[in-house]
Write a protein that holds these residues in place. Structure first.
Motif, PDB file in Angstrom:
ATOM      1  N   THR A 120      42.692  34.026  38.576  1.00  0.00           N
ATOM      2  CA  THR A 120      41.182  34.962  37.725  1.00  0.00           C
ATOM      3  C   THR A 120      40.250  33.424  37.753  1.00  0.00           C
ATOM      4  OG1 THR A 120      42.690  36.820  36.986  1.00  0.00           O
ATOM      5  CG2 THR A 120      39.795  35.971  36.574  1.00  0.00           C
TER       6      THR A 120
ATOM      7  N   GLN B 158      39.270  42.884  37.740  1.00  0.00           N
ATOM      8  CA  GLN B 158      40.902  43.138  37.724  1.00  0.00           C
ATOM      9  C   GLN B 158      41.100  44.438  36.965  1.00  0.00           C
ATOM     10  OE1 GLN B 158      42.740  39.611  35.745  1.00  0.00           O
ATOM     11  NE2 GLN B 158      45.196  40.378  35.789  1.00  0.00           N
TER      12      GLN B 158
ATOM     13  N   ASP C 207      40.065  40.802  42.810  1.00  0.00           N
ATOM     14  CA  ASP C 207      40.755  39.911  42.034  1.00  0.00           C
ATOM     15  C   ASP C 207      42.361  41.576  41.456  1.00  0.00           C
ATOM     16  OD1 ASP C 207      42.519  38.768  39.592  1.00  0.00           O
ATOM     17  OD2 ASP C 207      40.621  38.124  39.003  1.00  0.00           O
ATOM     18  N   GLU C 208      43.321  41.301  42.113  1.00  0.00           N
ATOM     19  CA  GLU C 208      43.867  42.229  41.819  1.00  0.00           C
ATOM     20  C   GLU C 208      43.752  43.732  42.142  1.00  0.00           C
ATOM     21  OE1 GLU C 208      47.743  41.750  39.206  1.00  0.00           O
ATOM     22  OE2 GLU C 208      46.784  39.954  38.912  1.00  0.00           O
TER      23      GLU C 208
HETATM   24 MG   LIG Z   1      44.073  37.225  36.666  1.00  0.00          MG
END
Ligand SMILES: [Mg+2]
Ligand SMILES: Nc1ncnc2c1ncn2[C@@H]1O[C@H](COP(=O)(O)OP(=O)(O)OP(=O)(O)O)[C@@H](O)[C@H]1O
Lengths: 406, 219
Positions: free
Chosen positions: A43, A84, A161-162
């Motif tokens: 990240t 995220q 991010d994910e």
């Molecule tokens: Mg992360």
């Protein structure tokens, strides 16, 4: 080069070194996955690209221009970003959420409405959802909106991010297909953080494996599977995948039998039967003089038609299943097994017959995939002259094996 | 008047002094509103500021807390020393008391905004000002409104003692009642509208607060 990261370092206030000497060049249209354990700096690295964080040292260039010298607000509007935790605006309708960046860029209202409709269609949600609020959508639906929100302003570079955590496998796969398609069809560049090795292998053009803020390996999915750089990467990939990886990188041409028994359409049935008897096979492939595959005859055909027909041409089965020699076993083995064919002819690019895959060949492949690993130690002694006994030699073994047969 | 019961007395009082009561009522209301409005104009920006500079928040809220603990009559007297008798003294007092609930609620409202929403706003290219205007304020509006509501209800009560510094308002009527023999009905004539004003303000602002709550948003 589209995006260049040179000697990036990030030390958080308090002394935590999150990223160390990170170097990466990304070309336009690539799909880059960052993968690594929790806290490995994925990240942090990603957020330096859109200046949500500033690096302690090092430079990032976008299209050759140092992003440190750009207006961060303008930069961020050019880069799609899925954080995220999705982060939809709870007080705005789905429409307003999707068109947030276009609105900041002052697009005309008409164009924004148009865009919102296109985007919601892209993730297969009904158009009337545009007037709903995020709280009225399921978690997975919100996540889909989060994804298209990052695409609405036609950003060339998209950071995710994910983005597909907490999704059911079906939705997850649909969204993976969606982003992959956007990358392949529209040439968008993706930088994508994931914990999921299968996801990384499926989507990436290149995978960046990170641990403790450092790059462990950068390679294509096949490259990573074949030659993991170190034990960390091996463990991350997992033993199961390393085993599975073997059939996945083997081509049909490497495992097929090279001398298929064939005949030509002009031959008489007597000749054909004699050939079968001589070679002890129950079917013959039929090719023309240029060795182009035309069809196949089986012993049953010969038996039924021996009195009524004269030549191979009269009875041969023209509509047959065949595979290309350069196609991957991974893609074909299941198809072959499912259809239950006994013998599958293999052709080259020009449709010339080059080999045959028999049931016995398939047994070998499946056997290898499941248990090949256990015989590795004995075999690797021969192949590698006793020098290489690491558990990963499996990957190179496949090469060697392909070589033996080829 | 003596042979009438309390309710009849009350009605009689309103019949005789209707215009007077009404003018005191609006005066009372305006004093409270002005105090709260000034407090909002000052308090909301302070609340926003300390939400962004968390180091200052403890100090600022402590100061506002201290102000709050001063008894209202004492506060009124202290300010009177500076500003003399009259309506301004009451407005300033009301202003000071309104600061705490407004600052506190603004601060809390801002802190309660989901950090991931702020992050995505910034990440999509909002300027700081846009993050405040498009994300933070709308999302904390209902909590800020709750602060204003608390403040206003509190102030309506405090304004009633403004009569001691000659500011007028419904407190005047109450004091008259306490000075008169058998003034129960007159006290009621002042107290009843005061209570009514507080209750109605509370209901109306409560309704607005609910309207402003983003989690209640439905298509
Ligand atoms: Mg992360
Ligand atoms: N604001 C911060 N201050 C100090 N340290 C931080 C901060 N943010 C992250 N870190 C630390 O930096 C390291 C890298 O964090 P980062 O968020 O980049 O990890 P990640 O690879 O994204 O992990 P995950 O997979 O859990 O999301 C971690 O050790 C983390 O504790």
């Amino acid at each position: 080069m589209f995006l260049t990261m040179e000697h990036l370092n990030k030390t958080y206030p308090g002394g935590k070194v999150a990223v160390e000497d990170f170097n990466l060049e990304i070309e336009k249209g690539e799909f880059i996955c960052f993968i690594g354990t929790s806290g490995s700096g994925k990240t942090t690295t990603m957020r330096m690209i859109n200046r949500m964080l500033s690096q302690t040292s090092g430079t990032i260039k976008l299209n050759g221009e140092d992003i440190g010298k750009m207006d961060p607000v303008k930069l961020r509007r050019k880069i799609g970003y899925v954080i995220q935790n999705i982060g939809l605006m709870p007080h705005m309708t789905i429409r307003d959420n999707i068109t947030l960046v276009p609105k900041l860029l002052k697009w005309p209202q008409e164009k924004m409405n148009q865009r919102a409709k296109e985007m919601i269609k892209l993730v297969e949600l009904p158009e009337d959802y545009l007037d709903r609020y995020p709280s009225e959508l399921s978690g997975g639906q919100q996540q889909r909106i989060g994804v298209v929100r990052a695409l609405a302003a036609n950003q060339d570079l998209v950071l995710m991010d994910e983005p597909f955590g907490a999704l059911d496998p079906i939705t997850r796969e649909a969204l993976q297909d969606l982003v992959k398609d956007l990358q392949e069809r529209l040439g968008k560049t993706f930088v994508f953080v994931t914990h999921d090795m299968d996801e990384a292998l499926k989507l990436s053009t290149r995978i960046v494996v990170m641990d403790g803020g450092k790059i462990m390996q950068v390679d294509t999915p096949d490259g990573i599977l074949r030659h993991p750089a170190n034990e960390f990467v091996e463990n991350l990939i997992g033993k199961d995948r390393l085993i599975q990886a073997r059939p996945s990188i083997t081509t049909v041409g490497q495992v097929m039998l090279k001398n298929p028994i064939s005949t030509t359409p002009g031959k008489s049935l007597t000749d054909a039967l004699r050939l079968m008897h001589e070679k002890r096979v129950d079917s013959l492939l039929v090719t023309d003089e240029a060795n182009i595959l035309k069809g196949m005859i089986g012993i049953e055909d010969v038996d039924y038609n021996f009195n009524s027909a004269t030549s191979v041409d009269d009875i041969m089965n023209r509509d047959i299943f065949y595979v290309q020699s350069n196609s991957l076993i991974r893609d074909t083995v299941e198809r072959i097994l499912k259809r239950g064919f006994k013998n599958i002819p293999v052709v080259d690019d020009e449709h010339r017959l080059v080999g045959i895959v028999t049931r016995a060949t398939l047994v070998d492949i499946v056997y290898d995939a499941l248990w090949g690993d256990e015989e590795e130690d004995e075999e690797s002694d021969n192949i590698h002259h006793g020098t290489d006994k690491t558990p990963v030699s499996g990957a190179s073994q496949t090469d060697a094996k392909g070589g033996d047969q080829g | 008047m003596a042979n009438m019961n309390m309710l009849q007395q009350l009605i009689y009082y309103y019949q005789q002094n209707g215009a007077y009561v009404l003018s005191q009522f609006s005066r009372h209301f305006l004093i409270s509103i002005y105090g709260v409005l000034f407090a909002a104009v000052i308090g909301i920006p302070i609340g926003i500021f300390i939400a962004h500079h968390s180091k200052l928040s403890a100090t600022v809220i402590a100061i506002a807390n201290v102000i709050q603990t001063v008894p209202s009559l004492a506060m009124l007297s202290i300010i009177m020393i500076g500003l003399g008798l009259g309506v301004n003294t009451v407005i300033v007092t009301v202003f000071l008391y309104a600061l705490l609930p407004i600052i506190k609620n603004t601060y809390t409202g801002m802190l309660n905004v989901d950090p991931s929403v702020l992050d995505s706003g910034k990440g999509m290219g909002m300027t700081r000002w846009q993050v405040l205007r498009i994300v933070e304020l709308p999302l904390s509006l209902s909590v800020i409104m709750a602060g204003l509501r608390n403040a206003l209800v509190l102030e309506i009560g405090i304004t009633a003692i403004g009569t001691f510094v000659g500011a007028g308002g419904l407190g005047d009527i109450i004091i008259r009642g306490t000075n008169a023999t058998d003034g129960g009905a007159i006290i009621l004539a002042g107290a009843l509208p005061t209570a009514l004003m507080a209750i109605i303000s509370d209901l109306v602002l409560g309704w607005i607060e609910k309207k402003a709550d983003p989690t209640q948003k439905k298509a």
